[in-house]
Structures are given as structure tokens and as C-alpha cells.
Motif scaffolding. Structure first.
Motif, PDB file in Angstrom:
ATOM      1  N   GLY A 169       0.822  -1.196   0.000  1.00 22.74           N
ATOM      2  CA  GLY A 169       0.000   0.000   0.000  1.00 22.74           C
ATOM      3  C   GLY A 169       0.857   1.247   0.000  1.00 22.74           C
ATOM      4  O   GLY A 169       1.833   1.320   0.733  1.00 22.74           O
ATOM      5  N   ARG A 170       0.511   2.217  -0.827  1.00 29.81           N
ATOM      6  CA  ARG A 170       1.262   3.458  -0.827  1.00 29.81           C
ATOM      7  C   ARG A 170       0.416   4.537  -0.189  1.00 29.81           C
ATOM      8  O   ARG A 170      -0.815   4.412  -0.171  1.00 29.81           O
ATOM      9  CB  ARG A 170       1.682   3.827  -2.243  1.00 29.81           C
ATOM     10  N   PRO A 171       0.964   5.628   0.327  1.00 30.10           N
ATOM     11  CA  PRO A 171       2.392   5.778   0.544  1.00 30.10           C
ATOM     12  C   PRO A 171       2.742   5.128   1.865  1.00 30.10           C
ATOM     13  O   PRO A 171       2.030   5.283   2.830  1.00 30.10           O
ATOM     14  CB  PRO A 171       2.548   7.299   0.624  1.00 30.10           C
ATOM     15  N   GLY A 172       3.814   4.426   1.879  1.00 33.74           N
ATOM     16  CA  GLY A 172       4.275   3.861   3.146  1.00 33.74           C
ATOM     17  C   GLY A 172       3.480   2.686   3.679  1.00 33.74           C
ATOM     18  O   GLY A 172       4.029   1.848   4.342  1.00 33.74           O
TER      19      GLY A 172
ATOM     20  N   THR B  15      11.638   5.313   3.260  1.00 29.65           N
ATOM     21  CA  THR B  15      12.352   6.065   4.289  1.00 29.65           C
ATOM     22  C   THR B  15      12.644   5.178   5.501  1.00 29.65           C
ATOM     23  O   THR B  15      11.714   4.630   6.107  1.00 29.65           O
ATOM     24  CB  THR B  15      11.496   7.274   4.734  1.00 29.65           C
ATOM     25  N   ILE B  16      13.909   5.049   5.847  1.00 27.53           N
ATOM     26  CA  ILE B  16      14.271   4.206   6.990  1.00 27.53           C
ATOM     27  C   ILE B  16      13.676   4.817   8.258  1.00 27.53           C
ATOM     28  O   ILE B  16      13.860   6.006   8.524  1.00 27.53           O
ATOM     29  CB  ILE B  16      15.810   4.086   7.114  1.00 27.53           C
ATOM     30  N   GLY B  17      12.938   4.023   8.998  1.00 26.27           N
ATOM     31  CA  GLY B  17      12.327   4.513  10.238  1.00 26.27           C
ATOM     32  C   GLY B  17      10.930   5.076  10.038  1.00 26.27           C
ATOM     33  O   GLY B  17      10.267   5.446  10.999  1.00 26.27           O
ATOM     34  N   ASN B  18      10.465   5.156   8.789  1.00 28.51           N
ATOM     35  CA  ASN B  18       9.106   5.647   8.533  1.00 28.51           C
ATOM     36  C   ASN B  18       8.541   4.900   7.321  1.00 28.51           C
ATOM     37  O   ASN B  18       8.275   5.481   6.288  1.00 28.51           O
ATOM     38  CB  ASN B  18       9.121   7.155   8.282  1.00 28.51           C
ATOM     39  N   CYS B  19       8.422   3.572   7.479  1.00 32.20           N
ATOM     40  CA  CYS B  19       8.101   2.768   6.306  1.00 32.20           C
ATOM     41  C   CYS B  19       7.355   1.517   6.735  1.00 32.20           C
ATOM     42  O   CYS B  19       7.945   0.559   7.225  1.00 32.20           O
ATOM     43  CB  CYS B  19       9.405   2.388   5.597  1.00 32.20           C
ATOM     44  N   GLN B  20       6.045   1.546   6.565  1.00 28.65           N
ATOM     45  CA  GLN B  20       5.233   0.435   7.061  1.00 28.65           C
ATOM     46  C   GLN B  20       5.449  -0.856   6.285  1.00 28.65           C
ATOM     47  O   GLN B  20       5.359  -1.936   6.841  1.00 28.65           O
ATOM     48  CB  GLN B  20       3.765   0.841   7.009  1.00 28.65           C
ATOM     49  N   TYR B  21       5.673  -0.758   4.989  1.00 32.05           N
ATOM     50  CA  TYR B  21       5.783  -1.986   4.197  1.00 32.05           C
ATOM     51  C   TYR B  21       7.209  -2.530   4.114  1.00 32.05           C
ATOM     52  O   TYR B  21       7.431  -3.562   3.488  1.00 32.05           O
ATOM     53  CB  TYR B  21       5.192  -1.820   2.797  1.00 32.05           C
ATOM     54  N   CYS B  22       8.148  -1.822   4.720  1.00 32.01           N
ATOM     55  CA  CYS B  22       9.539  -2.260   4.603  1.00 32.01           C
ATOM     56  C   CYS B  22       9.736  -3.652   5.211  1.00 32.01           C
ATOM     57  O   CYS B  22       9.149  -3.978   6.243  1.00 32.01           O
ATOM     58  CB  CYS B  22      10.457  -1.263   5.302  1.00 32.01           C
ATOM     59  N   PHE B  23      10.593  -4.427   4.585  1.00 37.38           N
ATOM     60  CA  PHE B  23      10.934  -5.750   5.116  1.00 37.38           C
ATOM     61  C   PHE B  23      11.804  -5.613   6.366  1.00 37.38           C
ATOM     62  O   PHE B  23      11.697  -6.392   7.295  1.00 37.38           O
ATOM     63  CB  PHE B  23      11.709  -6.554   4.074  1.00 37.38           C
ATOM     64  N   TRP B  24      12.705  -4.639   6.339  1.00 34.80           N
ATOM     65  CA  TRP B  24      13.609  -4.456   7.460  1.00 34.80           C
ATOM     66  C   TRP B  24      13.854  -2.969   7.677  1.00 34.80           C
ATOM     67  O   TRP B  24      13.489  -2.146   6.842  1.00 34.80           O
ATOM     68  CB  TRP B  24      14.944  -5.193   7.225  1.00 34.80           C
ATOM     69  N   GLY B  25      14.500  -2.681   8.830  1.00 34.64           N
ATOM     70  CA  GLY B  25      14.842  -1.305   9.160  1.00 34.64           C
ATOM     71  C   GLY B  25      16.015  -1.335  10.114  1.00 34.64           C
ATOM     72  O   GLY B  25      16.832  -2.257  10.076  1.00 34.64           O
TER      73      GLY B  25
END
Ligand SMILES: *[C@@H]1O[C@H](CO)[C@@H](O)[C@H](O)[C@H]1NC(C)=O
Ligand SMILES: *[C@@H]1O[C@H](CO)[C@@H](O)[C@H](O)[C@H]1NC(C)=O
Ligand SMILES: *[C@@H]1O[C@H](CO)[C@@H](O)[C@H](O)[C@H]1NC(C)=O
Ligand SMILES: *[C@@H]1O[C@H](CO)[C@@H](O)[C@H](O)[C@H]1NC(C)=O
Ligand SMILES: *[C@@H]1O[C@H](CO)[C@@H](O)[C@H](O)[C@H]1NC(C)=O
Length: 482
Positions: A289-292, A327-337
Motif C-alpha cells: 500500500g502506498r504511501p508507506g 524512508t528508513i524509520g518511517n516505512c510500514q511496508y519495509c521488510f527491514w529497518g
């Protein structure tokens, strides 16, 4: 005379059986139509301005290494996104990127980047696609950057000339006085490729549109004219859901198997159009889902979506899906951070484990209309290797969790049992960043740096006469090792 209570009971049993028992037949040899799946079908897209930051994270190294080991080859990485069209190359900059933002959660409105950006790209193990700026209409600057990239990045696959140009704001330098449209953008992509190819080669990833079907690869191809020969790959972007402008997202529909089948099939014609030109077709930037992400993206349901979406993508001819990390630290769909390896990662890991290093063909065993997905992968010799069953029924954590008893036929009988690896969590809404246990094989989880913790255990299910029944809870998936 039938006792009415008994009749009702029998009917109930029939209904329950039809609701909870489903069966699939595993073909003994790969169907002729079963496509080969690219070893890099699950690849990554890293947002342009955040790329040097990603290269400082141990989790980036570890997650990419897991994927490389599961598939026997490192995934491809595309570096790009909205901020590639806000970036100006500065050959004297001694840092990878330079920008200022009011809050660390923001993406910059403008940035500069320097030669170390490409030195970092060269550290990636797999092929690298780099997104360059077209919106600012400074071909000299873009060429300067691209030449430095070609010098520094031996693993370079392609350059994008702009990202999602359909969203260029009116007044963007690239937009001619006559206005912007798919035709105007097509003429611009053609002109840029024609101008830059003599210096750079036939290295362009074209299209890079999101708004399908108004903006499409199939539509762009004739507009490229002879410049098609400078195009190396085609890319479309895809986010099944959007939280933009306050739109609402829905996890149940995201993870619905029939929904995924129908959504993904719209890209079949795009892939076919690219393949007709002898070029690969990628979803060069994708995620839930975008954004984030809009709340649904960090969930276990999104992990199940990834499993099903990647396999449906491959069946529709999409050569690779590049999952975007923002954005690292503000990214719901990210696999990792920095701190957490999220639930979606488990889906990426699990589907890569299913495809493995040895699968030569993929087939769907279900008809795509129900809530249960079943797939098989086959060896180069055509023998079935593994079956994946995914129960996309939505379980939100309240009430009874439904279970499907899935009957499989056509299994090799060797040993009298089949080993089963389970991907599960307390519910579809479970989030690792909220403390929920998402597990593979009961025991495998991932620490914040994406290193594996614990050991997966395989369950054992009896096989008789080539038939086995495996229980798959709502919002859960299993792999059977044949
Ligand atoms: C970095 O960008 C800021 C503006 O955001 C600028 O003031 C500064 O001089 C830049 N630093 C370098 C090394 O270019
Ligand atoms: C375009 O880029 C070149 C090379 O970096 C630079 O010298 C020039 O000033 C830029 N032009 C504009 C209008 O910014
Ligand atoms: C494009 O490449 C093909 C194959 O190499 C060639 O036959 C054709 O003439 C080229 N077209 C143009 C316009 O250069
Ligand atoms: C979960 O689903 C049940 C019905 O199965 C519903 O009553 C409940 O409101 C849902 N809870 C949430 C948090 O969505
Ligand atoms: C799966 O369903 C079974 C039977 O309803 C239940 O005992 C088990 O706890 C469920 N597993 C999970 C992870 O919820």
C-alpha cells in the motif's frame, strides 16, 4: 422415515465438509504451460535518497544474504523512486547524498548526490538498476551521473530516466508548453534514450509508470520508435492499495487469493508486450500500500500477500518484482529497518524458500476463484519438488480460527510421510513490531538485524496411496516437501 434432526445433522456435516475440505492434484510431471521462474523474481527497490543509509544497515546485508542463499543467487536491486527526480549529481560531493529535512521521517524535496553513491552501489552482489532524474530536464547532469555509474558499478543492469513521470507536477522543467500526456512522455523517453545511448549504450529501463492502464508499457512501445533498441528492460509500478489522500485500505481484500489472481492478471498483457520486443518486464517498484503502507502493510496478512503475489506475478509473465523499501524509520511496508525485521519479510523468505535453488517450473493447482491457493514447483527433469498451500481466509484474531483440511493427491509415496513447513502467526493483523510471534516452522524468527534466530521444525504428515491431508488455518501457509 428419516428423523428430521438426523437429516439436518447430515446436511450440516455435508456443508461443513464442503466448506473446510478442499483438494488438489499434484501433476506427476510439470505441465507444458508451467513457466520457469527467474532466480531473482523477488528483488528489492531502495528509495533513492535513502540508499546510502540502507547500505549502512547490517539488516540490509543480512536480509539480502538470506535471499541469495535461498535462491542460490543474489537478488537484483533497483535504486530509485520519487526522490530520483529530485536529485542533482554533484561530482565534487564527497558523501553519497546530501540533503536537509525538517524531520528524519521526511523525504527531501531536493538533494545532491556524489560519486560515493555509486561506490556503494558497486558493493551490492546482484544486478543494479539506477534511477536517474528526467523531471528537472538537465540531460547534462543526468549524463554526468550515468557516466560515473558506468565507471564505478560493474554490476550495472540499467538506468531509469525518470520515475512515474505521470505524476510530474505541472511546471516541471521536462513538461513542454503543449502539456504532458502519455504521448508527450513517450516522445520525451524516446528523445532521452536517443540522446544518451551513444554515450551510455543500450541500457535503459523504460516506462516506469504506475497509473496502469492509462500509462503503460504496451502504450509506450510504439511511441519509442527506433529508440526501442536502446531499451533493455521495461518496468511498471504496482501497489494494490493506496492510503493516499485519506483513502482507506483493507487487509482482507489485500490478502484475498482470488483478489490477487485477478489483480495480478492485469499485468499479463504488459509482460507480453515487453516479451514481444525480446525484453524482460519487471514490476520495478511494488509493495502492498502506498504511501508507506496505510496500516495494513506491516501485518502478517501482508506477508501472505507477498507469497501469493510473487507466485501469481511469475505465472503472469512478470520476470521480477522489486519490493520497495522507503524512508528508513518511517516505512510500514519495509521488510527491514534499523530495529525490526517486519512481518512482510517472513513472506519474502517463505516464498523464496518454496522456489528454492532447484525449481525449474511453477504451476498453480487451484483455479484462482477460491480462498485457498495451491502451487507446485518442479525440477529440471519435470518432477514435482514442493507444494505450497496458502489459506487466504482472513482471521483477525477474534473468534474461532477456521481451519481447512486440504487433501492432496498425486504425492510420491516414498517413506509414507511428507514433511511440512508452516508459516504462521497469531492472526492476519499480527505485527512483529508490536511483539507478535510470526514464525517459520514454529521455531525460526528474525532479529532486528535480519539474522535468523532459532531453527525451523518440519511437521510430518502421513501419505497413503499418494494422498495426504494437511490442516491449514485461516491466514496461514505451508510448504510440503515431496
Ligand atoms: C549540503 O546541503 C546543504 C543544504 O541542504 C548545504 O548547505 C551544504 O553546503 C551541503 N554540503 C555539501 C558538502 O555540499
Ligand atoms: C545542468 O547540469 C550541469 C552539469 O551538472 C550544470 O553545469 C548546469 O548548471 C545545470 N543546469 C541547470 C539549469 O541547472
Ligand atoms: C534495432 O535492432 C534490430 C536488431 O538488432 C535491427 O534489426 C534494427 O534495424 C534496429 N532498428 C533500428 C531502428 O536501429
Ligand atoms: C474481527 O472479526 C470479527 C468477526 O469475525 C468481528 O466481529 C470483529 O469486529 C473483528 N475485529 C476487528 C478488530 O476487526
Ligand atoms: C490453528 O488451528 C488449530 C485448530 O483450530 C489451533 O489449535 C491452532 O492453535 C491454530 N494455530 C494458530 C497458530 O493459531
Amino acid at each position: 422415515m428419516w428423523n428430521p434432526v438426523a437429516v439436518r445433522l447430515i446436511w450440516t456435516l455435508v456443508l461443513v465438509a464442503s466448506l473446510t475440505c478442499s483438494g488438489f492434484v499434484v501433476p506427476s510431471t510439470a505441465p507444458a504451460s508451467a513457466p520457469t521462474v527467474d532466480l531473482r523474481v523477488l528483488s528489492l527497490s531502495l528509495e533513492f535518497f535513502a540508499f546510502p543509509g540502507y547500505m549502512q544497515l547490517t539488516s540490509t546485508t543480512n536480509c539480502l544474504a538470506h535471499l541469495a542463499s535461498l535462491r542460490g543467487t543474489p537478488p537484483a536491486v533497483r535504486i530509485g523512486g520519487t526522490t530520483q527526480d529530485r536529485a542533482t549529481y554533484d561530482p565534487s560531493l564527497t558523501a553519497g547524498v546530501n540533503y536537509t529535512v525538517a524531520s528524519s521521517a521526511d523525504a527531501p524535496d531536493s538533494l545532491t548526490y556524489g560519486p560515493p553513491f555509486f561506490t556503494l552501489a558497486a558493493q551490492l552482489q546482484g544486478p543494479v538498476t539506477i534511477g536517474l532524474n528526467r523531471q528537472l530536464n538537465n540531460q547534462t547532469n543526468t549524463l554526468l551521473a550515468a557516466k560515473q555509474a558506468e565507471k564505478s558499478v560493474p554490476n550495472l543492469l540499467a538506468f531509469e530516466l525518470g520515475n512515474e513521470p505521470e505524476f510530474y507536477a505541472s511546471g516541471s522543467p521536462i513538461i513542454p508548453p503543449s502539456g504532458w500526456s502519455p504521448a508527450a512522455d513517450g516522445a520525451s523517453q524516446q528523445a532521452w534514450q536517443t540522446a544518451l545511448a551513444p554515450s551510455l549504450g543500450q541500457v535503459f529501463q523504460a516506462a516506469v509508470y504506475l497509473q496502469f492502464p492509462t500509462w503503460s508499457t504496451a502504450g509506450l512501445i510504439p511511441r519509442l520508435g527506433p529508440a526501442i533498441n536502446h531499451t533493455k528492460t521495461f518496468s511498471g509500478h504496482s501497489y494494490p492499495q493506496s492510503a493516499c489522500g485519506g483513502a482507506s485500505t483493507n487487509l482482507q481484500s489485500l490478502m484475498s487469493h482470488s483478489g490477487i489472481v485477478s489483480y495480478t492478471s492485469q499485468y499479463k498483457s504488459e509482460a507480453a508486450a515487453a516479451h514481444a520486443q525480446g525484453k524482460p518486464y519487471f514490476l520495478g517498484e511494488t509493495n502492498s500500500g502506498r504511501p508507506g503502507g496505510g496500516g495494513i502493510s506491516p501485518t502478517f496478512g501482508a506477508a501472505l500477500w507477498i507469497v501469493d503475489y510473487v507466485l501469481q506475478g511469475a505465472l503472469n509473465g512478470i520476470d521480477r518484482l522489486y519490493f520497495h523499501q522507503g524512508t528508513i524509520g518511517n516505512c510500514q511496508y519495509c521488510f527491514w529497518g534499523r530495529f525490526t525485521t517486519g512481518a512482510p519479510w517472513y513472506g519474502a523468505y517463505f516464498v523464496s524458500q518454496f522456489l528454492g535453488t532447484d525449481s525449474a517450473a511453477l504451476a498453480a493447482l487451484d483455479d484462482g476463484t477460491g480462498g485457498l491457493a495451491a502451487y507446485a514447483v518442479f525440477s529440471a527433469a519435470g518432477a514435482p519438488l514442493r507444494v505450497l498451500v496458502l489459506n487466504s481466509a482472513y482471521y483477525n484474531g477474534t473468534g474461532t480460527r477456521a481451519v481447512s483440511h486440504v487433501a492432496l493427491q498425486g504425492l510420491p509415496d516414498a517413506g509414507g510421510t511428507v514433511r511440512v513447513l508452516r508459516l504462521t502467526a497469531p492472526s492476519a493483523v499480527a505485527r512483529v513490531d508490536e511483539g507478535a510471534a510470526v514464525t517459520i516452522g514454529g521455531g525460526l524468527t528474525f532479529a532486528g538485524d535480519c539474522s535468523g534466530v532459532g531453527t525451523p521444525a518440519l511437521e510430518s504428515v502421513p501419505v497413503q496411496g499418494g494422498a495426504a491431508t494437511v490442516a491449514v488455518n485461516a491466514s496461514e501457509a505451508v510448504i510440503l516437501y515431496l
